[in-house]
Design an enzyme around this catalytic site. Structure first.
Site, PDB file in Angstrom:
ATOM      1  N   HIS A 163       0.828  -1.205   0.000  1.00 53.31           N
ATOM      2  CA  HIS A 163       0.000   0.000   0.000  1.00 53.31           C
ATOM      3  C   HIS A 163       0.865   1.259   0.000  1.00 53.31           C
ATOM      4  O   HIS A 163       2.066   1.202   0.246  1.00 53.31           O
ATOM      5  CB  HIS A 163      -0.957   0.002   1.198  1.00 53.31           C
ATOM      6  CG  HIS A 163      -0.267   0.059   2.527  1.00 53.31           C
ATOM      7  ND1 HIS A 163       0.271  -1.052   3.126  1.00 53.31           N
ATOM      8  CD2 HIS A 163       0.004   1.092   3.347  1.00 53.31           C
ATOM      9  CE1 HIS A 163       0.836  -0.703   4.273  1.00 53.31           C
ATOM     10  NE2 HIS A 163       0.697   0.604   4.430  1.00 53.31           N
ATOM     11  N   HIS A 221       4.934   0.064  -0.109  1.00 57.18           N
ATOM     12  CA  HIS A 221       5.567  -0.853   0.839  1.00 57.18           C
ATOM     13  C   HIS A 221       4.586  -1.893   1.377  1.00 57.18           C
ATOM     14  O   HIS A 221       3.385  -1.780   1.182  1.00 57.18           O
ATOM     15  CB  HIS A 221       6.191  -0.075   2.010  1.00 57.18           C
ATOM     16  CG  HIS A 221       5.177   0.720   2.781  1.00 57.18           C
ATOM     17  ND1 HIS A 221       4.811   2.004   2.430  1.00 57.18           N
ATOM     18  CD2 HIS A 221       4.436   0.422   3.896  1.00 57.18           C
ATOM     19  CE1 HIS A 221       3.907   2.459   3.283  1.00 57.18           C
ATOM     20  NE2 HIS A 221       3.656   1.514   4.175  1.00 57.18           N
ATOM     21  N   ARG A 231       5.922  -9.329  17.019  1.00 55.63           N
ATOM     22  CA  ARG A 231       6.560  -8.110  16.513  1.00 55.63           C
ATOM     23  C   ARG A 231       5.790  -6.896  17.021  1.00 55.63           C
ATOM     24  O   ARG A 231       4.592  -6.775  16.795  1.00 55.63           O
ATOM     25  CB  ARG A 231       6.521  -8.138  14.975  1.00 55.63           C
ATOM     26  CG  ARG A 231       7.065  -6.916  14.253  1.00 55.63           C
ATOM     27  CD  ARG A 231       6.620  -7.048  12.796  1.00 55.63           C
ATOM     28  NE  ARG A 231       7.257  -6.137  11.859  1.00 55.63           N
ATOM     29  CZ  ARG A 231       6.805  -4.928  11.540  1.00 55.63           C
ATOM     30  NH1 ARG A 231       5.726  -4.444  12.147  1.00 55.63           N
ATOM     31  NH2 ARG A 231       7.421  -4.199  10.622  1.00 55.63           N
TER      32      ARG A 231
END
Length: 252
Positions: A163, A221, A231
């Site tokens: 996006h 990206h 994460r």
């Protein structure tokens, strides 16, 4: 996927790495703000703005907040500004849902650290792009993310699609990510990938590392799917348009 280059390895300790790239035309379809709207575009990575110890303290803020909820899928969001918190397949407003109990979860020091970190990132972006820090405004959404390998249950959990921030959120001019955990130690997969025409350029997260970039199509990206572990990161975004500015979150 074609050729992949690593922009920043987890083991690197980067003072400043910056790659200038031509600006896309995305900014032309929005009102321009002199001294702020990108004329120089690109992407940077630094390990010299936030210490690992500060990143750990910020991760604990995220962990405490997200322990109140959490998505059924692999991606959970906590937004201290709007109060949005993933809960099951939905979102709740943290402040309304938990009321005064929030004072038991967060402290004034937590919010002061959050503000301080946000300001330092803003100053670094302004410095690198040659703009005035006071011409930039924090904008929404600015949020913590916690990602693990659980399968997606709703479209909100599908964080891995390519996006462009300026297309997704029109107000964004500069995007930053502060990583709060270490690639290959705390989690596998989950690297940040800039998708260029000729190759992919990846950033391996490391606690305290800040990745920042202009928000237009020059920086298409995605994030790889997390394969194992957890994460943590915080996305902090800036606009040149004062009408889209938001204040720092307050505990009271």
């Amino acid at each position: 996927d074609g050729v992949t280059e690593v922009l920043a390895h987890r083991s690197d300790n980067l003072r400043d790495k910056f790659i200038e790239i031509p600006c896309s035309e995305d900014y032309d379809s929005h009102k321009r703000f002199a001294g702020c709207t990108p004329r120089k575009c690109g992407r940077g990575v630094t390990d010299a703005v936030i210490t690992r110890e500060e990143a750990e303290r910020i991760r604990r803020i995220a962990e405490r907040g997200l322990s109140l909820g959490g998505s059924d899928g692999g991606a959970s969001i906590l937004d201290l500004h709007s109060g949005a918190l993933s809960l099951g397949k939905h979102f709740v407003n943290l402040y309304r849902y938990f009321g005064d109990k929030i004072q038991d979860v967060f402290t004034e020091e937590d919010f002061a650290l959050y503000r301080d970190v946000r300001q330092r990132i803003q100053q670094r972006i302004a410095q690198v792009f040659g703009i005035s820090s006071s011409a930039m405004y924090l904008t929404k959404p600015t949020f913590f993310s916690r990602m693990n390998s659980t399968g997606a249950k709703t479209t909100h959990d599908e964080y891995w699609h390519p996006h462009v921030d300026k297309v997704t959120y029109g107000s964004f001019d500069y995007t930053s990510l502060l990583y709060l955990s270490d690639y290959s130690e705390d989690f596998g997969g989950g690297r940040f990938v800039f998708m260029d025409a000729d190759s992919n350029k990846t950033v391996e997260p490391r606690a305290g590392r800040v990745s920042f970039f202009t928000s237009g199509s020059e920086n298409l990206h995605r994030v790889e799917k997390v394969q194992w572990g957890t994460r943590f990161a915080i996305t902090i975004s800036f606009t040149c348009d004062p009408e889209h500015g938001i204040e720092d979150p307050l505990l009271t």
